[in-house]
Scaffold this active site. Structure first.
Site, PDB file in Angstrom:
ATOM      1  CG  ASP A  81      -6.494  -8.231  41.951  1.00  0.00           C
ATOM      2  OD1 ASP A  81      -7.522  -8.248  41.248  1.00  0.00           O
ATOM      3  OD2 ASP A  81      -6.168  -9.176  42.680  1.00  0.00           O
ATOM      4  CG  ASP A 130       5.005 -24.510  42.498  1.00  0.00           C
ATOM      5  OD1 ASP A 130       4.033 -25.022  41.890  1.00  0.00           O
ATOM      6  OD2 ASP A 130       5.337 -24.860  43.651  1.00  0.00           O
TER       7      ASP A 130
END
Length: 564
Positions: free
Chosen positions: A55, A134
């Site tokens: 991307d 995370d």
């Protein structure tokens, strides 16, 4: 980021899950052989010297320089070990690489730094919002800002100590594995910033809306900006205004009755980028599609294209579109050549005068690479005729051709609507009818054992003319391990009052075609075994039974861009 997986950044970078549009190869993430024989490396499309990219992230113009960030694996030619790589340019064509801008370094992104966008805050201060993974493998949204605003290269970025700024909780009912890719934010008249994050709830795709007064403390809105049932996860959303009349671009925060709004999403379930045109209800913070559209139909590109991103170029007052093009070769071949993935030529986009669709055109700067022009006079291309285009470098070229179609009575009757891609597959360039196929053969070998055809067919359905644009890769390579998919779409062209135009950018392994002056775009990746280097040829052809007229034909060899 076009990802439906999570990856754990530890000493050994172990990968879990699967990846949208591509697969995860745990044992290959640090493997890259880098063959010296490189007939498929592009010359003027963006790609780093080696390894995997996907991307485009956070593009912007700052102090006269264009900045492109992108998902990059510094260790191999497959997805993994992703960082935000960083390159700068003065012209969107020639690029200089810098050190990675963002990489895993704090708890909120220690397991991954995925896609996001840049917003220019008051005082011309860039701010990046991006998705981090995370320690619990949850997708959360983080903020990074430049360390030194006086540095036009924006070499160093500092992450907010308050990260993550947006996170899934039991209260907000957000799917922690489908919460990613924040958009460029826009500033409302109430002084609050707004940003979208792609997500889903069961099969319903949605753009979750957040608001903030200071760009640090974000509050989730009660309702998403928009959602559609059955579309699956919305990746890499984009939301921006376009003029109802005119080609100039607009800052993302512009709102008014003279603009429409575009909502674009990358649909992981379909592996394509789709968009809607509509209006933005400021009072309700809701997107209202034109004509009550219930689902996404329009696409930026009807070929191999995903995870696109736009930005407003405040220097030339235009909106620029960037997109990722994955390979069509096998993973083994990618590793052998040592790289995977490119970006399309940046495109200027605007709303067509009909208001029904966007128009896309390669940025004008790419024309500086044109050399050795070849111009052929107007001429009739008889049924069955093949016209070789000599004098250009066939593997590195820009070709513009326009056709005039007069005898529309010869158009083939289409009894019922058929998906255009299926229609192109069934009626390839070798299937002769009245009006078509006619167009270009590129990457053609001697004897036509290999070729890629980009062509038009004219149909008639219920007394209306339909123009079909196809990009047929079925004969593009003798290597059958490649993806040889044929692509297609209908082009909204009035043949009674318009000529039929086709522009094709040819670059070693990519064929980027613009039909109807940019109303339809198809990008293909091809890897011929015979039609490489000086063995490739380009032809104009008409394989229909009815003559068509070439009203103009110009071609150029393209110089190599400086992409260090």
């Amino acid at each position: 980021m076009s990802i439906s997986s999570i990856w754990l950044f530890t000493l050994f970078c172990v990968i879990y899950g699967s990846v949208a549009e591509h697969h995860v190869y745990r044992n290959l993430q640090s493997v890259s052989s880098g063959s010296t024989n490189q007939p498929y490396r592009t010359a003027y499309h963006f790609q780093p010297p080696k390894n995997w990219i996907n991307d485009p992230n956070g593009p912007l113009r700052y102090r006269g320089l264009y900045h492109l960030f992108y998902q990059y694996n510094p260790k191999g030619a497959v997805w993994g070990n992703i960082v935000w790589a960083h390159s700068v340019s003065k012209d969107l064509v020639n690029w200089t690489p810098l050190d990675p801008a963002i990489f895993p370094s704090q708890p909120s992104d220690i397991n991954g730094c995925w896609s996001g966008s840049t917003t220019l805050l008051p005082g011309n201060k860039p701010a990046i919002l991006y998705t981090g993974i995370d320690p619990q493998n949850q997708q959360v949204q983080n903020l990074a800002q430049p360390k030194n605003l006086s540095d036009p290269f924006l070499r160093e970025w500092v992450k907010s100590p308050k990260n993550p700024l947006m996170a899934p909780t039991s209260a907000n009912k957000i799917n922690s594995s489908s919460f990613r890719d924040p958009t460029t934010a826009w500033l409302g008249k109430d002084g609050h910033w707004r940003v979208l994050v792609g997500s889903k709830r069961r099969t319903r795709g949605l753009a979750i809306l957040y608001r903030s007064k200071d760009f640090v403390n974000w509050v989730q809105a009660k309702h998403p900006l928009h959602s559609t049932l059955g579309s699956g996860i919305w990746e890499c959303p984009d939301f921006f205004p376009v003029l109802n009349k005119g080609t100039l671009g607009l800052d993302t925060s512009v709102i008014g009755n003279y603009v429409s709004h575009v909502l674009k999403v990358s649909l992981d379930d379909k592996k394509h980028d789709y968009y809607m045109i509509g209006s933005y209800n400021v009072a309700k913070d809701a997107f209202i599609p034109d004509n009550g559209a219930k689902e996404f139909v329009l696409r930026y590109d009807y070929g191999k294209y995903y995870a696109s991103k736009t930005f407003f170029d405040d220097g030339k007052k235009r909106r620029i579109l960037l997109g990722w093009v994955n390979e069509s070769s096998s993973v083994a071949d990618d590793i052998k050549k040592g790289w995977s993935g490119i970006h399309t030529i940046p495109r200027t986009i605007w709303l067509h005068e009909s208001g029904k669709q966007l128009v896309q055109w390669p940025v004008v700067e790419v024309e500086k690479l044109r050399a050795n022009p070849v111009n052929l006079p107007p001429q009739v291309l008889k049924g069955g005729q093949l016209l070789q285009i000599n004098g250009v470098t066939a593997t590195q070229a820009d070709v513009e051709i326009s056709f005039q179609v007069n005898n529309l009575r010869e158009a083939e009757v289409l009894d019922y609507w058929t998906d255009p891609q299926i229609l192109c597959s069934k009626k390839g360039s070798a299937v002769k009818v009245g009006l078509g196929p006619f167009g270009l053969l590129v990457f053609a070998s001697k004897g036509l054992h290999e070729y890629t055809s980009v062509f038009f067919r004219i149909f008639k359905q219920q007394n209306k003319n339909l123009v079909l644009l196809c990009s047929d890769q079925s004969s593009s390579s003798l290597n059958k391990d490649n993806d040889l998919t044929t692509y297609g779409t209908f082009v909204d062209v009035d043949l009674l009052h318009e000529k039929l135009s086709l522009r094709t950018l040819i670059d070693h392994s990519v064929v980027e075609s613009f039909g109807g002056e940019g109303r339809a775009v198809i990008t293909a990746r091809v890897y011929p075994t015979l039609a490489i280097n000086d063995k490739a040829q380009i032809y104009a052809f008409n394989n229909g039974t009815t003559d068509v007229k070439i009203t103009s034909l110009s071609a150029w060899s393209m110089k190599k861009a400086q992409i260090s």
